[in-house]
Design a protein around this motif. Structure first.
Motif, PDB file in Angstrom:
ATOM      1  N   ASP A 161       0.723  -1.436   0.212  1.00  0.00           N
ATOM      2  CA  ASP A 161       0.329   0.128  -0.096  1.00  0.00           C
ATOM      3  C   ASP A 161       0.753   1.032   0.194  1.00  0.00           C
ATOM      4  O   ASP A 161       1.470   1.807   1.067  1.00  0.00           O
ATOM      5  N   LEU A 162       1.396   1.762  -1.444  1.00  0.00           N
ATOM      6  CA  LEU A 162       1.948   2.555  -1.074  1.00  0.00           C
ATOM      7  C   LEU A 162       1.504   4.594  -0.457  1.00  0.00           C
ATOM      8  O   LEU A 162       2.438   4.620   0.187  1.00  0.00           O
ATOM      9  N   ASP A 163       0.146   4.456  -0.679  1.00  0.00           N
ATOM     10  CA  ASP A 163       0.728   5.515   0.314  1.00  0.00           C
ATOM     11  C   ASP A 163       0.471   5.432   1.604  1.00  0.00           C
ATOM     12  O   ASP A 163       1.025   6.198   2.270  1.00  0.00           O
ATOM     13  N   GLN A 220       6.064   8.990  -7.442  1.00  0.00           N
ATOM     14  CA  GLN A 220       5.239   8.538  -8.901  1.00  0.00           C
ATOM     15  C   GLN A 220       4.543   7.420  -8.313  1.00  0.00           C
ATOM     16  O   GLN A 220       4.411   6.624  -7.092  1.00  0.00           O
ATOM     17  N   PRO A 221       3.530   7.305  -9.018  1.00  0.00           N
ATOM     18  CA  PRO A 221       2.874   5.568  -8.701  1.00  0.00           C
ATOM     19  C   PRO A 221       3.658   4.991  -8.402  1.00  0.00           C
ATOM     20  O   PRO A 221       3.604   3.602  -8.278  1.00  0.00           O
ATOM     21  N   TYR A 222       4.615   4.349  -8.902  1.00  0.00           N
ATOM     22  CA  TYR A 222       5.431   3.068  -9.840  1.00  0.00           C
ATOM     23  C   TYR A 222       6.882   3.516  -8.445  1.00  0.00           C
ATOM     24  O   TYR A 222       7.652   2.077  -8.418  1.00  0.00           O
ATOM     25  N   TYR A 223       7.001   4.720  -7.776  1.00  0.00           N
ATOM     26  CA  TYR A 223       8.542   4.955  -6.897  1.00  0.00           C
ATOM     27  C   TYR A 223       8.121   6.040  -6.277  1.00  0.00           C
ATOM     28  O   TYR A 223       8.513   6.894  -6.980  1.00  0.00           O
ATOM     29  N   VAL A 224       8.476   5.916  -4.847  1.00  0.00           N
ATOM     30  CA  VAL A 224       8.969   7.372  -4.380  1.00  0.00           C
ATOM     31  C   VAL A 224      10.368   6.687  -3.382  1.00  0.00           C
ATOM     32  O   VAL A 224      10.433   6.304  -2.809  1.00  0.00           O
ATOM     33  N   GLY A 225      10.568   7.823  -3.728  1.00  0.00           N
ATOM     34  CA  GLY A 225      12.205   8.470  -3.203  1.00  0.00           C
ATOM     35  C   GLY A 225      12.755   9.278  -2.165  1.00  0.00           C
ATOM     36  O   GLY A 225      11.992  10.703  -2.013  1.00  0.00           O
ATOM     37  N   TYR A 226      13.254   9.163  -1.104  1.00  0.00           N
ATOM     38  CA  TYR A 226      13.820  10.140  -0.466  1.00  0.00           C
ATOM     39  C   TYR A 226      14.676  10.033  -0.095  1.00  0.00           C
ATOM     40  O   TYR A 226      15.559   8.993  -0.244  1.00  0.00           O
TER      41      TYR A 226
END
Length: 110
Positions: free
Chosen positions: A14-16, A33-39
């Protein structure tokens, strides 16, 4: 260059929901992005990657000069392939091998 771990990819179902937790810890993501979240955690990349089955756990990626040569050496040493090499950005490919106990070993390189 000796292999250096500069990133960890965390599979999430669950990305969100995951994004809320990691944003509370690291602040706003630099990529969302829907395919990748970067920190960016003080120069270290923490990435969330949506996957239907997120049970494999996080993968630390070692940056290597020659992905194919390093992959071949690890396979010859007894590793097995989990995810074949794939292009993720211009000039960057990744793959995931498994050590003899099934632990993931990520490689990132050209």
């Amino acid at each position: 260059m000796s292999p250096t771990i500069r990133s960890v990819v965390v599979p999430v179902s669950d990305l969100d929901a995951a994004k809320a937790i990691y944003t509370a810890l690291y602040g706003a993501p630099h990529t969302d992005q829907p395919y990748y979240v970067g920190y960016n955690a003080d120069g270290f990349e923490i990435s969330l990657a949506p996957q239907p089955d997120a049970s494999g756990g996080p993968v630390a990626y070692a940056d290597v000069d020659d992905l194919d040569a390093t992959r071949a050496a690890l396979l010859a040493a007894g590793a097995t392939e989990r995810d074949a090499p794939r292009q993720v950005a211009p000039g960057a490919r990744v793959c995931v091998l498994l050590d003899t106990d099934g632990n993931p070993v990520g490689l990132r390189g050209k």
